[in-house]
Design a protein around this motif. Structure first.
Motif: not given
Length: 864
Positions: A468-471, A491-493, A497-501, A522-524
């Protein structure tokens, strides 16, 4: 396990053995995964023949017989379990292979002894029964079945799971004045003993939730498009309304069918194409093959329809037609993948409507159609993933919502950008061809698409689909000592507070005083350093995603927020203005932008904006901000300015659809004595609006608004409006809602109390409209007493209502409130129930999110 009263005492030893073996199969309420898997392994070649006798009086039961034939091969020789609600009360006889057998009832199942079946051969089960009304939606002069997701066995005995596709034959014995429609073509129509008997041909393989029939007093329109015969069933009594919409409805279906045949490379896969328009239908549409059901008001538009309503009609037609391939031809294996059929229907619908609206900015349409609704769930503490696990089909209804319908198409668009349009199309063609008339999973499709992709689609799917969720995405300028750009980083967060991208493509917009620059990014990863910006002047505005394809909370820096609040209407591209508007609304709800300044911006936008899609979205945000994000005192102070702006733009609007949108907004936001007096004059016909033709529905809405505001003489207005309504279905709905309009608190309380009886909740759209009246912000203080009992009813609502009803029930009961005390009721309800069902807890948190945010905005706590 309850033993049927029809068991013969001499066969008790045999029965005992069957019961012992039945214990090895789960027969819990609903359809457990283990039972479904066992039946999928042991049953095949299923056919049903249903004969239903429909009385002309609603209080009398529908009687039926079914013959189910199938191959059965079970090395364990476990009993055969069929599904049917209340079998002890409703089943009168069961025969297996022409022999009466003993059977047992276990919750909503019939357990049939294995000894009665022939292994590896064709078998037949014949059942005489009384059909359950729960999923037959019976009215005095018509009925319609609605079996999604697991409700077929609420009314009929069968194997109610999506991966046991079957062929259906149906015979309807009904009153002579009625007509009927079903999945299969009509084979025989005869009169017998003052009754009409219709026999429909056997269908192509269908899952049980798509088996459907409609019977009653309907009128029929026919048309031929490109050699394809179509029929439309309806109950509309206004002939002019039908003729005004008729051709457009048939044309839109023909366009959708032609486009889908070309895109998929597969001709329309079913025997006929008909659709039925149902008054107050629970959904916008339902995709039964050969017989789509629609809510009549979504297709039969009024003269005063808005652009949004015209688009909505085209979209719902394209959506349901796309289901003929995505969901009907190929069906998900289990309802954990229900999102697959919905994502492709919505994704394809966006493409299909292009030719019908060539003047439209379709990238803007995609953004405004999907992102706001998806964000409204994904920003909440109750956010759920697109794909959710499911242990029992009785919980399948809780999977539905904006994440499936709105976020999933955004994810699919990102996947198309990743793969390319042709690669995705070719993969979908292979998928549809490989699994035609069968079942498939999301992983089956990913395996096909993975062959044409250099990326790891399984990893892409994990973050986009499985979680679930969005950055939070932000564009940060690092300034050098010369006040110029030293570095520009996206930046993508991960919000937890995990490490998902979330791998995605966005279009960054930078605005200077005399120029606007865009760059595809391209946000990778967690940080993406943009090259070529070094040494440039710092922009007045950086909008992280102006292209509307990205998905995130796009955080604006303070300079950019200030610029948009002053200059958003000056952005040249409509898509950029739309993206900026959605981004600013996010900032308002995060309390990064003052709501008063935002409302001021909305009013300025309305004075200069010509793009109707943006006008409609602006009006939507204005209505929410005006009624929900302000205190009554602030609202009273601001209302005259809001009303003046809406009225001015109603008169200047350049198209009938824009004028219709402004009229609707003016009615909804009217709050001052002057504006309400104008509404009274309009309702009486003493004041008209140039080039705006009000419909019966408009006058009914005016009467409802005047009643809620308790203007002088409102009771007489309501009485007279009831007499004006000619269509019996619409009049019945208005009469149902009248108690919710009462100025007497005791009558409103009695109405809410009546909803505790499920029989009074059968017409779900009527109930939701009435609840919105009860909880209107003007009556919110009194209506707070309904919040706790409405929450206490949610579990029962989920058991007895249709798939969207629990969430809509919550929205209607919470949507008019904005006080800390109302928010506290919801929090305390959940805190007192730590073991509350997780999915329903999520629904409550989703519906309560705007309430929590509004309470913090309208009544800020200085201690925070």
């Amino acid at each position: 396990m309850t033993i049927s009263k029809r068991i013969l005492s001499g066969l008790l030893p045999i029965l005992s053995l069957s019961c012992d073996r039945a214990a090895e199969l789960p027969t819990d309420l609903g359809i457990p995964w283990e039972l479904a898997q066992h039946r999928q392994r042991t049953l095949s070649e299923i056919r049903y023949g249903f004969h239903l006798v429909v009385p002309g009086v609603r209080s009398e039961p529908v009687l039926g017989r079914v013959t189910a034939s199938f191959q059965w091969e079970d090395p364990e020789s476990l009993p055969v379990v069929m599904d049917f609600m209340y079998p002890d009360e409703r089943v009168s006889e069961v025969q297996v292979n022409a022999t009466v057998v003993n059977w047992t009832a276990a919750h909503d199942h019939l357990v049939l002894p294995a000894s009665a079946f022939r292994s590896g051969e064709a078998n037949s089960v014949e059942i005489a029964f009384r059909a359950g009304d729960e999923a037959l939606n019976r009215n005095e002069s018509f009925l319609y079945s609605l079996f999604v997701p697991d409700r077929a066995h609420f009314s009929l005995p069968l194997f109610d799971q999506p991966n046991l596709k079957a062929r259906f034959r149906l015979t309807l014995d009904m009153p002579e004045s009625w007509t009927a429609a079903a999945n299969g073509p009509l084979m025989e129509d005869r009169s017998e003993g003052g009754r009409r008997i219709l026999m429909f041909a056997e269908t192509r393989p269908l899952p049980t939730y798509l088996f459907a029939f409609v019977a009653g007093e309907f009128r029929v329109e026919e048309a031929n498009r490109e050699g394809r015969q179509m029929r439309m069933f309806h109950r509309e009594t206004d002939g002019e309304r039908v003729s005004r919409n008729r051709d457009a409805i048939f044309d839109l279906h023909a366009t959708a069918l032609r486009w889908l045949e070309d895109y998929t490379g597969i001709e329309y896969p079913f025997q006929k194409f008909e659709f039925v328009l149902i008054p107050s239908f629970q959904y916008g549409g339902m995709e039964h093959p050969g017989q789509i059901l629609y809510r009549d008001g979504r297709l039969l538009l009024e003269e005063s329809a808005t652009q949004s309503q015209f688009l909505g009609r085209a979209s719902v037609i394209a959506h349901e037609t796309a289901h003929m391939w995505f969901g009907d031809l190929v069906t998900m294996e289990w309802f954990d993948d229900v999102w697959m059929k919905e994502v492709f229907a919505n994704f394809m619908a966006g493409k299909i409507v292009h030719p019908s609206f060539p003047e439209l900015n379709h990238d803007l349409r995609f953004l405004l159609a999907h992102h706001p609704a998806a964000y409204a769930v994904d920003r909440t503490a109750g956010a759920n993933p697109i794909r959710q696990s499911l242990e029992n089909l009785r919980e399948a209804g809780t999977l539905y919502g904006a994440i499936i319908y709105e976020k999933a198409p955004i994810a699919m668009r990102q996947l198309e950008l990743l793969l390319g349009e042709e690669v995705l199309r070719d993969g979908l063609r292979e998928y549809l061809s490989a699994y035609s008339y069968g079942n498939a999973t999301w992983n089956d499709l990913i395996e096909i698409l993975d062959e044409g992709s250099p990326r790891n689609l399984a990893e892409w799917s994990r973050v986009w689909v499985e979680e679930p969720g969005r950055p939070t995405v932000s564009a940060v300028v690092v300034e050098g000592p010369d006040k110029r750009v030293r570095q520009l980083v996206v930046f993508q967060e991960d919000p937890i507070k995990g490490v998902r991208v979330w791998p995605q493509r966005i279009q960054l917009l930078a605005v200077y005083e005399d120029v606007a620059l865009t760059e595809e990014v391209d946000v990778l990863g967690a940080a993406t350093n943009l090259r070529g910006w070094e040494g440039r002047q710092v922009p007045d505005l950086i909008l992280p995603d102006a292209g509307g394809a990205g998905y995130a909370h796009f955080h604006l820096d303070e300079r950019s927020r200030a610029h948009l609040l002053e200059h958003l209407p000056n952005l040249e591209q409509p898509l950029h203005r739309g993206a900026a508007l959605v981004t600013l609304w996010d900032a308002v709800l995060e309390r990064e932008v003052d709501v008063g300044r935002f409302i001021g911006l909305l009013l300025r936008i309305l004075d200069v904006e010509d793009e109707e899609q943006i006008i409609q979205r602006t009006l939507s945000y204005l209505g929410t901000a005006h009624w929900i994000l302000l205190t009554p005192e602030s609202r009273a102070e601001l209302s005259p300015l809001v009303e003046e702006t809406l009225w001015r733009n109603l008169r200047r609007a350049g198209s009938p659809t824009a004028r219709a949108a402004f009229f609707s907004a003016y009615r909804q936001n009217a709050n001052s004595p002057e504006a309400l007096a104008r509404l009274v004059r309009m309702w009486r016909g003493d004041e008209e609006i140039a080039d705006v033709s009000l419909s019966e529905s408009d006058y009914t809405s005016l009467a409802t608004t005047l009643a809620i505001h308790e203007v002088e003489g409102w009771e007489g207005i309501v009485d007279e409006q009831s007499g004006r309504i000619e269509n019996p279905d619409r009049r019945a709905r208005f009469e149902f809602e009248r108690a919710s309009l009462s100025a007497a608190p005791s009558q409103r309380e009695a109405f809410f109390e009546s909803l505790k009886d499920p029989a009074n909740r059968e017409r779900e759209p009527w109930v939701l409209a009435a609840l919105s009246n009860l909880h209107h912000p003007l009556r919110a203080e009194h209506a707070e007493r309904f919040i706790l009992p409405s929450l206490e009813m949610v579990e029962e609502i989920q058991r007895t209502g249709d798939i969207f009803f629990p969430k809509r029930w919550l929205d209607a009961n919470l949507g008019g409130h904005n006080t800390p005390s109302a928010a506290r009721i919801v929090r305390e309800f959940l805190e007192a129930r730590p073991d509350y069902p997780a999915r329903l807890r999520g629904k409550i948190l989703q519906s309560a999110d705007l309430l929590e945010r509004a309470a913090a905005i309208a009544y800020p706590d200085p201690s925070r």
